[in-house]
Design an enzyme around this catalytic site. Structure first.
Site, PDB file in Angstrom:
ATOM      1  N   HIS A 119     -23.067 -93.526  12.516  1.00  0.00           N
ATOM      2  CA  HIS A 119     -21.982 -92.377  11.896  1.00  0.00           C
ATOM      3  C   HIS A 119     -21.430 -92.676  10.891  1.00  0.00           C
ATOM      4  O   HIS A 119     -20.096 -92.136  10.748  1.00  0.00           O
ATOM      5  CB  HIS A 119     -21.164 -92.321  13.383  1.00  0.00           C
ATOM      6  CG  HIS A 119     -21.963 -91.713  14.560  1.00  0.00           C
ATOM      7  ND1 HIS A 119     -21.395 -92.006  15.914  1.00  0.00           N
ATOM      8  CD2 HIS A 119     -23.071 -91.229  14.585  1.00  0.00           C
ATOM      9  CE1 HIS A 119     -22.434 -91.327  16.761  1.00  0.00           C
ATOM     10  NE2 HIS A 119     -23.184 -90.942  15.868  1.00  0.00           N
ATOM     11  N   CYS A 147      -9.183 -85.113  -4.278  1.00  0.00           N
ATOM     12  CA  CYS A 147     -10.101 -85.376  -5.318  1.00  0.00           C
ATOM     13  C   CYS A 147      -9.574 -85.088  -6.661  1.00  0.00           C
ATOM     14  O   CYS A 147      -8.727 -84.170  -6.847  1.00  0.00           O
ATOM     15  CB  CYS A 147     -11.604 -84.783  -5.339  1.00  0.00           C
ATOM     16  SG  CYS A 147     -12.717 -85.197  -6.504  1.00  0.00           S
ATOM     17  N   THR A 187     -20.646 -98.440  24.976  1.00  0.00           N
ATOM     18  CA  THR A 187     -20.750 -97.231  24.771  1.00  0.00           C
ATOM     19  C   THR A 187     -21.253 -96.428  26.061  1.00  0.00           C
ATOM     20  O   THR A 187     -21.635 -96.725  27.057  1.00  0.00           O
ATOM     21  CB  THR A 187     -21.984 -96.768  23.658  1.00  0.00           C
ATOM     22  OG1 THR A 187     -22.220 -95.395  23.434  1.00  0.00           O
ATOM     23  CG2 THR A 187     -23.262 -97.775  24.125  1.00  0.00           C
TER      24      THR A 187
HETATM   25  P1  NAD Z   1     -17.156 -93.714  24.325  1.00  0.00           P
HETATM   26  O1  NAD Z   1     -15.395 -93.735  24.185  1.00  0.00           O
HETATM   27  O2  NAD Z   1     -17.694 -92.535  25.141  1.00  0.00           O
HETATM   28  O3  NAD Z   1     -17.569 -94.840  25.579  1.00  0.00           O
HETATM   29  C1  NAD Z   1     -16.779 -96.143  25.471  1.00  0.00           C
HETATM   30  C2  NAD Z   1     -17.417 -97.155  26.453  1.00  0.00           C
HETATM   31  O4  NAD Z   1     -17.036 -98.236  26.291  1.00  0.00           O
HETATM   32  C3  NAD Z   1     -17.300 -96.716  27.819  1.00  0.00           C
HETATM   33  O5  NAD Z   1     -18.654 -96.864  28.586  1.00  0.00           O
HETATM   34  C4  NAD Z   1     -16.084 -97.654  28.260  1.00  0.00           C
HETATM   35  O6  NAD Z   1     -16.238 -98.063  29.772  1.00  0.00           O
HETATM   36  C5  NAD Z   1     -16.564 -99.059  27.679  1.00  0.00           C
HETATM   37  N1  NAD Z   1     -15.503 -99.763  27.180  1.00  0.00           N
HETATM   38  C6  NAD Z   1     -14.135 -99.317  27.072  1.00  0.00           C
HETATM   39  N2  NAD Z   1     -13.346-100.640  26.760  1.00  0.00           N
HETATM   40  C7  NAD Z   1     -14.448-101.645  26.772  1.00  0.00           C
HETATM   41  C8  NAD Z   1     -14.514-102.895  26.670  1.00  0.00           C
HETATM   42  N3  NAD Z   1     -13.302-103.794  26.316  1.00  0.00           N
HETATM   43  N4  NAD Z   1     -15.514-103.897  26.886  1.00  0.00           N
HETATM   44  C9  NAD Z   1     -16.585-103.246  27.082  1.00  0.00           C
HETATM   45  N5  NAD Z   1     -16.926-101.619  27.315  1.00  0.00           N
HETATM   46  C10 NAD Z   1     -15.484-101.171  26.976  1.00  0.00           C
HETATM   47  O7  NAD Z   1     -17.511 -94.433  23.140  1.00  0.00           O
HETATM   48  P2  NAD Z   1     -18.911 -94.148  22.259  1.00  0.00           P
HETATM   49  O8  NAD Z   1     -19.850 -94.006  23.394  1.00  0.00           O
HETATM   50  O9  NAD Z   1     -19.029 -95.036  21.179  1.00  0.00           O
HETATM   51  O10 NAD Z   1     -18.731 -92.624  21.956  1.00  0.00           O
HETATM   52  C11 NAD Z   1     -17.551 -92.150  21.102  1.00  0.00           C
HETATM   53  C12 NAD Z   1     -18.094 -91.724  19.969  1.00  0.00           C
HETATM   54  O11 NAD Z   1     -16.810 -91.717  18.947  1.00  0.00           O
HETATM   55  C13 NAD Z   1     -18.906 -92.583  18.798  1.00  0.00           C
HETATM   56  O12 NAD Z   1     -19.868 -91.592  18.232  1.00  0.00           O
HETATM   57  C14 NAD Z   1     -18.327 -93.352  17.786  1.00  0.00           C
HETATM   58  O13 NAD Z   1     -18.826 -92.965  16.639  1.00  0.00           O
HETATM   59  C15 NAD Z   1     -16.899 -92.473  17.748  1.00  0.00           C
HETATM   60  N6  NAD Z   1     -15.716 -93.573  17.801  1.00  0.00           N
HETATM   61  C16 NAD Z   1     -15.659 -94.622  17.119  1.00  0.00           C
HETATM   62  C17 NAD Z   1     -14.608 -95.471  17.191  1.00  0.00           C
HETATM   63  C18 NAD Z   1     -14.612 -96.742  16.320  1.00  0.00           C
HETATM   64  O14 NAD Z   1     -15.221 -96.700  15.295  1.00  0.00           O
HETATM   65  N7  NAD Z   1     -13.961 -97.909  16.556  1.00  0.00           N
HETATM   66  C19 NAD Z   1     -13.445 -95.270  18.102  1.00  0.00           C
HETATM   67  C20 NAD Z   1     -13.454 -93.949  18.792  1.00  0.00           C
HETATM   68  C21 NAD Z   1     -14.555 -93.045  18.940  1.00  0.00           C
END
Ligand code: NAD
Length: 246
Positions: A119, A147, A187
């Site tokens: 992403h 820009c 995830t």
């Molecule tokens: P999600 O928020 O849908 O799911 C997060 C998962 O992680 C859940 O299953 C939850 O139970 C688990 N979780 C939470 N805390 C945890 C921990 N400490 N240890 C282990 N597991 C834990 O996230 P997703 O599936 O990545 O989907 C979100 C979308 O948004 C993605 O496409 C991502 O690109 C984007 N996103 C990215 C960031 C980042 O770059 N850090 C942050 C937020 C969202």
């Protein structure tokens, strides 16, 4: 848990090609909130309203209110033991590629070299009109950042409704089709098309190790070993188990 950690370590040790698919959950312990858990940024900024390319094109000033807050959080975040443990597994030759949905650069900061960013990455900005690219840090004092052609810049992350970078998608598909083991970490695996990766790996008879705080739709379908808990603790324990049985 001890027994499950040993099973997971065995899978990793016996695999010739091991991948990880990571999501927002792995960066929660670094202070970046995920989408699904309560609290933080996403309670105030609904991703459906703020994280779509249609919303960005229609009102980039409004979307930049969310992006600026997100950038503040991401900019302060440092890799946690989960990122660092995965970097260590790579150096041990036990983890070959990470496919991440995260845009926070924390895998690289945690010592991983082979990272496929499904992403994109928030550390650069691009102009959708003239194509010029900037480092995000150069533009931190502008809201919204512009820009030199005066158009509002967009971070190089994939918004909902945008295409996945072709090379990341193709490479991930190829790797998932030939992997022997896949670690799924932090995830919910609901965002498409990246959520097809566990199924593709399973079709190739890869063993699936899932590390998540909560059960997901993968847990009772493709997952072979479910390690429930926080990624920091579990990956650290897993690295030790791999070292012990190596
Ligand atoms: P999600 O928020 O849908 O799911 C997060 C998962 O992680 C859940 O299953 C939850 O139970 C688990 N979780 C939470 N805390 C945890 C921990 N400490 N240890 C282990 N597991 C834990 O996230 P997703 O599936 O990545 O989907 C979100 C979308 O948004 C993605 O496409 C991502 O690109 C984007 N996103 C990215 C960031 C980042 O770059 N850090 C942050 C937020 C969202």
């Amino acid at each position: 848990m001890e027994k499950l950690l040993e099973q997971a370590a065995d899978i990793i040790i016996n695999s010739k090609l091991t991948l990880a698919l990571t999501g927002a959950g792995i960066s929660v312990e670094s202070g970046i909130p995920d989408f699904r858990s309560a609290g933080g940024l996403w309670d105030r900024f609904d991703p459906a309203e703020y994280a779509t390319i249609t919303a960005f094109r229609a009102n980039p000033e409004k979307v930049w209110e969310m992006l600026r807050e997100m950038d503040d959080v991401v900019n302060q975040a440092r890799p946690n033991p989960a990122h660092i443990g995965m970097g260590e597994l790579e150096k041990m030759g036990r983890l070959h590629y990470i496919i991440t949905q995260n845009i926070d650069n924390l895998h690289q900061a945690g010592g991983s070299a082979n990272v496929i960013e499904y992403h994109g990455n928030a550390s650069t900005l691009s102009c959708l009109w003239c194509g010029k690219k900037y480092k995000t840090e150069e533009k931190r004092n502008e809201l919204p950042p512009r820009c030199e052609c005066q158009k509002i810049l967009k971070p190089d992350v994939v918004f909902f409704g945008e295409a996945i970078p072709g090379d990341a998608m193709n490479r991930s598909f190829e790797l998932a089709s030939s992997a022997n083991a896949l670690m799924v970490v932090g995830t919910s695996a609901v965002v498409s098309p990246v959520n097809t990766i566990p199924g593709i790996a399973k079709q190739n008879r890869a063993k699936i190790i899932e590390i998540n705080k909560e059960h997901t739709h993968l847990t009772d379908s493709v997952t072979d070993v479910f390690l429930q808990g926080s990624a920091g603790n579990i990956i650290s324990a897993l690295v030790e188990a791999v070292k012990k049985n190596n």
